[in-house]
Motif scaffolding. Structure first.
Motif, mmCIF file in Angstrom:
data_model
loop_
_atom_site.group_PDB
_atom_site.id
_atom_site.type_symbol
_atom_site.label_atom_id
_atom_site.label_comp_id
_atom_site.label_asym_id
_atom_site.label_seq_id
_atom_site.Cartn_x
_atom_site.Cartn_y
_atom_site.Cartn_z
ATOM 1 N N GLU A 176 65.538 29.807 47.289
ATOM 2 C CA GLU A 176 64.948 31.118 47.481
ATOM 3 C C GLU A 176 65.297 31.728 48.822
ATOM 4 N N ASP A 179 70.669 32.706 50.746
ATOM 5 C CA ASP A 179 71.260 33.707 49.863
ATOM 6 C C ASP A 179 72.606 33.315 49.270
ATOM 7 N N GLY A 183 69.962 33.612 46.138
ATOM 8 C CA GLY A 183 68.607 33.788 46.618
ATOM 9 C C GLY A 183 67.628 33.904 45.470
ATOM 10 N N PRO A 184 66.503 34.535 45.723
ATOM 11 C CA PRO A 184 65.472 34.606 44.694
ATOM 12 C C PRO A 184 65.919 35.395 43.463
ATOM 13 N N GLN A 185 66.940 36.239 43.648
ATOM 14 C CA GLN A 185 67.375 37.054 42.524
ATOM 15 C C GLN A 185 68.126 36.285 41.473
ATOM 16 N N MET A 188 74.267 34.982 37.771
ATOM 17 C CA MET A 188 74.748 35.056 36.398
ATOM 18 C C MET A 188 75.495 33.756 36.091
ATOM 19 N N ASN A 200 79.632 33.004 23.497
ATOM 20 C CA ASN A 200 78.702 34.126 23.438
ATOM 21 C C ASN A 200 79.150 35.186 22.443
ATOM 22 N N TYR A 282 72.113 24.578 29.473
ATOM 23 C CA TYR A 282 70.998 25.529 29.398
ATOM 24 C C TYR A 282 71.342 26.788 30.191
ATOM 25 N N ILE A 286 71.399 30.509 28.631
ATOM 26 C CA ILE A 286 70.487 31.557 29.104
ATOM 27 C C ILE A 286 71.268 32.628 29.853
ATOM 28 N N SER A 287 72.372 32.231 30.434
ATOM 29 C CA SER A 287 73.333 33.088 31.133
ATOM 30 C C SER A 287 72.795 33.774 32.388
ATOM 31 N N PHE A 288 71.583 33.502 32.751
ATOM 32 C CA PHE A 288 71.087 34.005 34.031
ATOM 33 C C PHE A 288 70.051 33.033 34.548
ATOM 34 N N ALA A 290 67.491 31.711 37.952
ATOM 35 C CA ALA A 290 66.875 32.040 39.238
ATOM 36 C C ALA A 290 65.959 30.892 39.632
ATOM 37 N N THR A 292 62.918 30.560 40.284
ATOM 38 C CA THR A 292 61.587 30.430 39.664
ATOM 39 C C THR A 292 61.616 29.672 38.349
ATOM 40 N N SER A 293 62.815 29.426 37.806
ATOM 41 C CA SER A 293 62.856 28.649 36.562
ATOM 42 C C SER A 293 62.849 27.157 36.835
#
Ligand code: ATP
Ligand code: ATP
Ligand code: LEU
Ligand code: MG
Ligand code: MG
Lengths: 373, 362, 235, 262, 304
Positions: A176, A179, A183-185, A188, A200, A282, A286-288, A290, A292-293
């Motif tokens: 987090e 960067d 970072g937190p964002q 991809m 995909n 995974y 999910i392709s993205f 962050a 928090t997961s």
């Protein structure tokens, strides 16, 4: 027969949308569990499973493929199914550490995340073939795991728990505040590609457009089956015996030549590789991703799967993964109350089956083997 | 009448669930009101889903929603990281969505997806106004505290940019985790730096604690927040100390618009357990916009997407909505707020603007 | 003085039956011993009396009090104490704390101290090591702690399960002397032992258990002479 | 001095061990000849178990040396001591209770099993052969001690009574065909009959493992008298007497400190 | 100097707070030998119980702050202790025969249930609540250094409670019984200890201690919310372990160590303050590598 029923059940459950149906299905499962426990049917089943293991395994894989095929065009059920398969793979990894070698790993989500982040960086920054990246995800998890090896091997019990807990918190916070890795964002992740076949893109089979998650479901199933076979063979080998011995009595083990450190490092590494590989796939699906997961709570979820299934029991792990992943999702209908109900349900399950859903049985090295009289 | 299915997605459990539940209630309210309307062409069925403010769960529910062909459109996401992960899915499945709360610019500007729209402004707009406003009031030096989520870090980034450009000086920046309770170490250092203003980029719970602990340490700097603390619970949580706190939020103040008044009173009447919170009005506006689109072009994803692309000066309780070619609402009004006598008051109406009261260390 | 009366006791673990319709009496003020090979069910009899393995059928009485199915701490409150099989130390407590726990239901501090001194006199080794963690004591030293602990409550009835296991010959003799001595103070003793010769040397009466049933009983003299016992134990 | 100078398998020289203030072993010296059964006696807490622990590397001794087959094994890890050919049982039974009898015995066979991951996971046919070999060995060994037990090899140990567990522990120590076996009160809790039986079984096995030496800690003098060639008596960590049973039993100090004179 | 003093004062109160949570964990390790993951949430529950008591007092018109503090604390501690005992009776005792790790799972789920229940059923429970400042807020300013009366009171009372708990566990008959039950349930019964009662009492004490920590937290930060127990629990747990589980002083040491690490991480390190948790937990890992059984190592009791 049982397998067919179970597959059908899984299909129905994944399909069920209305609350009534979900509740009815839950009730059926509960009833089956209670009746099974009372009548000893679960024991019979367990013995049958171990005796006709080859046929059973075949049937189960067939059942799994059947469920996948039935959903071939439905994105969401396939996504859920693949999620279950990947969490199962990860939980099987933890099971090696935890159920066999007795090393609690409260950083499962962190190693899962390492796999996912490896996938993110590798797929977007390098031209490596994704299948290789999948493996690299596991390798990275194991390598970073080595940072913890000294404290993890030296400590025991609660003292070991705190090491992984600290790592879990540290990992998420680090992602987090730093960067470089988004970072937190978050980041991809590029899709899985094998020999120019983009996972995909939705495959077209027999003129019908399939869900693109079908690709992941099949690969996820392959990974899970691989992990399962791996765990099973490990358990049914001298290595598995060694791990059990280390867990149950390390002093006595040492007196019979068992290298405690070696066994622990081996279990920790193997487990992390499995968790990392599951995480990498995974991430691609999910392709993205962050930070928090991959929190401590997610690690606890993984531990919960292992415990709920019954420590050391691969089938239990599979079942518990299904429950822990799908149940909250099915409880979406009750929205904000779903985690309350979920936790209450898990407590209830444990009160009825204190040793986990499918407790581990005595090891059979060679399934179906019988001593010559 | 035919029934049309639309979806709401937001965090209904976990740390920011207060915001999510407020948004959910607002969306439910919008649908309920529309369903009472005789003139509406369709009956609407709202599916609400919980994304837990986690990207992986977000992708999951986004897939569930988007893969369901009966869902015509959705009002989605409060958390930026979740929205970032989910927009790809919406694009892939061609589901038109309107973001109701996430403020990261990249959600609309980081892609060319026609399906993605946003009614609320981005954190860029907000911080530009905030920096200017504070500089205009003669403040010179700042200390910045931000949480390490995308929200806090984003705010820190844009605010710092605008502030230094405008000539303000940042004496120190402190990143804190979203569940931290004790800030005395940071604040003690800040006390030593002695800034005019403490800027806080983060949400209410943290804001409450920081403001409380400022007082404990005897710091008398001006406290400035972001949209994350424009909530009743901030004022309630801080009590008297809240007086004079300034903060900024995208969108026109609901209470000042005729539609806004209506929303607030209807929300009151509906008797929800949770308050609407800062972004409730946006959820309400977004839901209405989506339903307006369906009314206009029928329950068809493509048609709705095309319709939304041309939205220009569409009336809403948060002010007129106009989407630019990224689907971003351009008329992003930024409202300045100050706490006066226990309520968030629009700056221009406050005793502070009239000069009857003064901010700290002007 | 109180004795124990067991009538038609049947019990077991899970699905396994261990004791079948067992009846025996421990007369007040005597040493009554229970003999039997490994796994005969001797320990199970003691556990049943203590309420740890609740009887499935039958009754157990202490004097006139029916204690069948009573909670263990209430049974202990009747004036019973037990020196359990396998010593069962509290490994992380000191020797002294272990002894103190033996007198858990005694609240008179002076009495506790006095009794502890008596134990220390009998087992000087324990006095030397009063602050050592019981878990680090040698096997035989732990046996001493266990015996001492059983005496701390000043019981009216004492149940003893293989106390001399792991004790050196010297202490085995010492141990039997102690048991003999407390009987003389009026304590009723129910003794389970493998050391048949010495047991019958001090016991008043005895039972022989095999496969969960009594196969012989009688006075110590009679048992010594009994061919079954002789065959089984003196080889 | 790398060649064995005598036919001694084990030579313990001035071995000491202290725990905080407690001196458990005090310059203890003894040796065991190849093929002998040596009784290690002494009052409770005299350091018998401690000497086993110091030899097998459970903890490093505070002083002194241990030589096994001429090689210095002082302070080696338990794994290395096992690899050198010393196996043991524990005073308090230390089996892995949830595991089967077979599993427990195979733990003792660790040194002879193929431990590579590849072999164990991928070469299942070869593994099967090794497993079957292990099964035959374990079964044959267990049968020496109890035929009934030999048919129950895949039952969990936790369900067995104490006496059977002790037998399994001895099997676990013997399966690797060690050259020195350390037995710590193997017959504790057994009746006279059972003890006799067990000792016969142990003698039987010794006959089959060539050159096996045994040190046995035992408080049952009948056993000691019958099976030992030599005895060593400890008191307060020091050796107070040594010799054949008849000799030490007659020693006044041994009588006073250990046997309890009549 | 003033600045340093301030950091020190901050660190001390923070350390006391952590130590108090850690002590609760140590207590449960003793009895259950598992991590009780619901501890932080019970703490939160205690704080909310106290808050409710405060609202009740306001409602009936009791306004004297001292009376309020007293009643709030009593109600919170007693109420939470009772709930703890009920939980033990219905969730923990039935599972006593199961592998101890399953109790970990139960407490984990229980924590979630408590947290979610407060969030959903406490009026407006998903938002933070203003915990009243009931202690005198007189303060002395020494340049940069502000010392407040309430902080001093909190530290004093907090340490007193910890020492009290220590004495309870190590010097009383009850404490001896608690430790005995922890080590060997069955033998404890044979000693005449009422096992069920001791487990319930231990849970009551542990939960009461958590509630007390919750109240302290509320009084100091003047804010409580349904998620407050998460991180606090995690840190309390880590502090207990790093300090060493052998005795309650380990918990104190661990608590203060953590407070020190976070303070140093926030203000004194060359890199950005956001890294302070990375730093603190990194040091925890290093400490465990160095001292695998905690800073104050337990006396080992196992032998071969
Ligand atoms: N907890 C238990 N669960 C299942 N079976 C048990 C349990 N404890 C004892 N048994 C069985 O009950 C039978 C009687 O055991 P018990 O301990 O009473 O015998 P004992 O006469 O005391 O033997 P020993 O001389 O070995 O102490 C044995 O067959 C034993 O295997
Ligand atoms: N870890 C330890 N800490 C402190 N003292 C110890 C420790 N281990 C052993 N001792 C002490 O060392 C002495 C020797 O113990 P040891 O176990 O070797 O005795 P032993 O001869 O085997 O006796 P027994 O016949 O009773 O088994 C004992 O007095 C014991 O209390
Ligand atoms: C901080 C977040 C939880 C919410 C915020 N609205 C965002 O856009 O990210
Ligand atoms: Mg017995
Ligand atoms: Mg010994």
């Amino acid at each position: 027969m049982v397998v067919v029923l179970a597959s059908a059940y899984a299909w129905l459950f994944l399909h069920a949308e209305s609350q009534v149906v979900v509740l009815v299905l839950l009730a059926v499962a509960a009833l089956a569990a209670v009746v099974g426990g009372r009548t000893g049917a679960d024991r019979v089943l367990a013995t049958a499973m171990s005796q006709h293991s080859r046929a059973m395994n075949g049937a189960i894989v067939a059942g799994l493929l059947a469920v996948i095929a039935l959903f071939a065009t439905d994105h969401f059920p396939l996504l859920m199914l693949t999620t279950v398969l990947l969490y199962m793979t990860a939980a099987l990894g933890l099971n090696i550490q935890f159920g066999y070698a007795g090393m609690v790993n409260f950083a499962g989500a962190a190693f899962f995340g390492i796999g996912a982040y490896t996938a993110a960086v590798m797929t977007t920054q390098t031209g490596l073939p994704p299948l290789l990246i999948l493996i690299l995800g596991g390798v990275m998890a194991a390598l970073i795991g080595f940072v913890l090896v000294i404290p993890v091997v030296r400590t025991r019990g609660h003292y070991a728990a705190v090491v992984t807990i600290a790592f879990s918190v540290l990992f998420k916070t680090f992602l987090e505040v730093n960067d470089i890795l988004g970072g937190p964002q978050g980041l991809m992740v590029d899709s899985m590609k094998i020999l120019g076949w983009d996972f995909n893109a939705s495959p077209v089979l027999f003129g019908v457009e399939m869900s693109f998650y079908l690709n992941y479901a099949l690969l996820g199933a392959a990974l899970a089956v691989l992990a399962f076979v791996f765990t099973r063979r490990l358990e049914r080998s001298w290595v598995g015996l060694t791990l059990d011995a280390v867990r149950l009595d390390d002093t006595a083990s040492a007196c019979f030549g068992i290298g405690i450190t070696r066994a622990k490092v081996l279990a920790f590494t193997l487990g992390n590789v499995m968790v990392g590989m599951a995480g990498a796939l995974y991430g691609m699906m999910i392709s993205f991703i962050a930070p928090t997961s991959f929190t401590f709570s997610d690690s606890l979820l993984l531990v919960a799967i292992v415990l709920l299934g019954g420590m050391g029991s691969p089938w239990g792990t599979a079942l518990a993964a299904f429950i822990v992943i799908v149940l909250p999702e099915k409880l979406q209908i009750i929205q904000e109350y779903r985690f309350l109900l979920f936790s209450v349900l898990v407590i209830a399950m444990l009160l009825f089956r204190p040793d986990g859903l499918l407790p581990r049985t005595v090891r059979a090295y060679i399934p179906g083997w019988r001593a010559k009289p | 009448k035919d029934t049309v299915k639309i979806a709401f997605i937001g965090p209904l459990t976990g740390g920011v669930s207060a915001q999510g539940l407020g948004g959910r209630n607002s969306a439910v309210l919008a649908v309920a009101l529309r369903n009472q309307d005789e003139d509406a062409a369709y009956t609407y069925d709202l599916v609400s889903l919980d994304d837990e403010c986690k990207p992986n769960v977000g992708v999951q529910v986004a897939t569930k929603t988007a893969a369901d062909r009966h869902v015509i459109g959705a009002i989605t996401h409060y958390c930026s990281a979740v929205a970032m992960g989910a927009v790809d899915i919406y694009h892939k499945f061609g589901l038109p969505v309107i973001v109701w709360g996430a403020v990261l610019p990249d959600i609309t500007y980081g892609n060319d997806y026609a399906e993605v729209h946003r009614v609320n402004g981005t954190m860029i707009n907000q911080n530009e106004v905030a920096a200017q406003f504070m500089l205009d009031h003669g403040y010179k030096t700042w200390a910045v505290i931000h949480d390490t989520t995308d929200y806090g870090k984003g705010h820190n980034k844009y605010f710092s940019e605008f502030l230094t450009k405008g000539g303000g000086e940042i004496l120190g920046t402190f990143g804190v985790t979203a569940d931290q309770r004790d800030f005395t170490a940071e604040l003690t250092k800040i006390k030593d730096l002695d800034p005019d203003v403490i800027y806080f980029g983060g949400l209410t719970p943290l804001g409450v604690r920081i403001r409380q602990q400022m007082d404990k340490l005897g710091i008398d700097a001006q406290f400035q927040g972001t949209s994350g603390i424009v909530s009743e619970s901030f004022v309630e949580g801080v009590g008297d100390l809240a007086e004079g706190t300034v903060a900024f939020r995208e969108g026109a103040p609901a209470e000042k618009l005729p539609g806004g008044q209506f929303f607030l009173s209807e929300y009151e009447t509906a008797g929800y357990d949770e308050p609407a919170e800062a972004y409730g009005p946006f959820a309400f506006a977004a839901t209405n916009l989506l339903m307006d689109a369906i009314e206009a072009v029928g329950p068809d994803r493509k048609a709705v997407t095309e319709y939304l692309a041309d939205i220009e000066n569409h009336e809403s309780i948060t002010g007129p909505i106009s989407f630019d070619d990224h689907g971003q609402n351009t008329v992003a009004v930024i409202t300045k707020y100050v706490v006066q006598d226990g309520t968030w008051t629009v700056w221009e109406d406050s005793a502070y603007a009239s000069g009857d009261r003064a901010l700290a260390r002007p | 003085m109180t004795g124990i009366t067991i009538e038609n006791l049947s019990t077991g673990y899970d699905k396994a039956d261990v004791l079948l319709d067992l009846s025996l009496t421990v007369k007040p003020g005597t040493i009554t011993c229970l003999l039997g090979s490994n796994g005969a069910g001797k320990t199970t009899v003691i556990r049943s009396i203590l309420g740890l393995t609740p009887p499935r059928r039958g009754t157990i009485r202490l004097g006139d009090t029916d204690i069948t199915g009573m909670a263990t701490h209430k049974v202990i409150a009747q004036g019973l104490a037990c020196i359990p099989e396998g010593r069962r130390m509290f490994p992380k407590l000191t020797v002294e704390e272990n002894l103190r726990l033996g007198a858990y239901q005694v609240s008179d501090e002076a009495l506790i101290r006095a009794r502890m001194e008596t134990v220390f006199e009998t087992f000087p080794r324990l006095a030397e090591r009063r602050d050592q963690l019981a878990g680090t004591m040698s096997g035989g030293e732990q046996a001493m702690v266990s015996i001492g602990r059983g005496l701390m409550s000043g019981p009216k009835i004492l149940l003893i399960d293989e106390p001399s296991l792991g004790l050196s010959p010297l202490y085995v003799k010492e141990n039997f002397k102690i048991i003999d001595g407390i009987r003389d103070q009026g304590v009723t003793v129910f003794l389970v032992e493998q050391n048949v010769r010495q047991t019958l040397g001090i016991a008043d009466y005895g039972y022989v258990l095999s496969g969960g049933r009594l196969i012989a009983e009688g006075t110590a003299e009679a048992l010594k002479a009994s061919p079954e016992v002789h065959a089984a134990y003196f080889g | 001095m790398t060649r064995p100078t005598t036919d001694a398998v084990l030579e313990i020289d001035a071995l000491s061990k202290t725990f905080g203030g407690v001196t458990a072993l005090d310059a203890f010296t003894m040796s065991v000849r190849r093929g002998d059964i040596v009784g290690l006696l002494g009052p409770n807490g005299s350091g018998k178990t401690t000497s086993f622990n110091a030899v097998t590397g459970i903890f490093p001794p505070s002083g002194g040396t241990v030589r096994f087959d001429g090689a210095d094994i002082t302070g080696l890890s338990p794994q290395k001591v096992y690899a050198a050919g010393i196996a043991r049982t524990f005073q308090r039974s230390r089996l892995c209770l949830p595991l089967s009898i077979f599993d427990n015995i195979m733990i003792g066979n660790h040194g002879r099993l193929t431990k590579g991951l590849w072999f164990n996971l991928m070469r299942r046919r070869a593994f099967r052969r090794e497993f079957e070999q292990g099964y035959e060995d374990a079964r044959a060994l267990v049968r020496t001690f109890s035929t009934a037990l030999a048919d129950r090899l895949f039952e969990p140990v936790g369900a067995l009574p104490m006496i059977e567990r002790r037998r399994i522990e001895i099997c676990r120590a013997l399966i690797s065909r060690p050259r020195l076996l350390l037995l710590d009160e193997p017959s504790a809790g057994m009746t006279h009959d059972e003890t006799t039986q067990l000792m016969d079984d142990i003698l039987d096995v010794r006959g089959r493992i060539e050159g096996l030496s045994i040190i046995i800690i035992e408080h049952e003098m009948g056993v000691i008298e019958r099976i030992t060639d030599q005895c060593v008596v400890l008191n307060y960590g020091r050796k107070i007497c040594e010799g054949p049973y008849a000799h030490i039993a007659a020693d006044p100090e041994v009588q006073r400190a250990y046997l309890g004179a009549e | 100097m003033g600045l340093l003093g301030q950091y020190l004062a901050n660190g001390i109160i923070l350390g006391t707070m952590y130590a108090l949570v850690a002590v609760g964990f140590t207590l449960f390790f003793g009895v259950l030998d598992v991590i009780k993951f619901s501890h932080g949430d019970v703490l939160m529950l205690g704080a909310f119980t106290g808050f409710t008591a405060f609202l009740g007092l306001e409602f009936v018109g009791v306004t004297d702050p001292w009376v309020q503090v007293l009643v709030v604390t009593l109600v919170a501690v007693a109420g939470t202790a009772f709930i703890g005992a009920v939980i033990a009776r219905y969730l923990v005792l039935p599972l006593k025969a199961a592998p101890p790790l399953n109790i970990l799972l139960i407490t984990l789920m229980l924590g979630t249930a408590i947290r979610e229940a407060v969030r959903l059923f406490y009026p407006n429970g998903s938002n933070p609540k203003p915990f009243p400042a009931l202690l005198p807020d007189a303060s002395t300013d020494l340049g940069n250094f502000t010392l407040r009366a309430d902080s001093v009171i909190l530290v004093a009372v907090g340490l007193a409670v910890i020492v009290g708990l220590h004495l309870l566990i190590n010097r009383t008959r009850l404490g001896l019984a608690i430790r005995a039950v922890a080590q060997d349930e069955e033998t404890a019964r044979i000693m005449g200890i009422n096992y069920t009662m001791i487990v319930l009492v231990t849970f009551a004490i542990g939960s009461g201690a958590a509630a007390f920590a919750g109240i302290m937290n509320g009084l100091y930060y003047n804010e409580i919310n349904f998620g407050m127990g998460l991180l606090l629990g995690l840190i309390g747990f880590s502090a207990a372990i790093v300090g060493g589980l052998g005795n309650l002083y380990g918990a104190i040491l661990g608590g203060f160590l953590f407070a020190a690490l976070q303070t140093i991480g926030a203000v004194a390190l060359p890199f950005a303050s956001a890294y302070k948790d990375v730093f603190a937990f990194g040091v925890v890992i290093a400490v465990m590598a160095w001292k695998p059984t905690g800073l104050i190592a337990e006396r080992t009791s196992d032998r071969v």
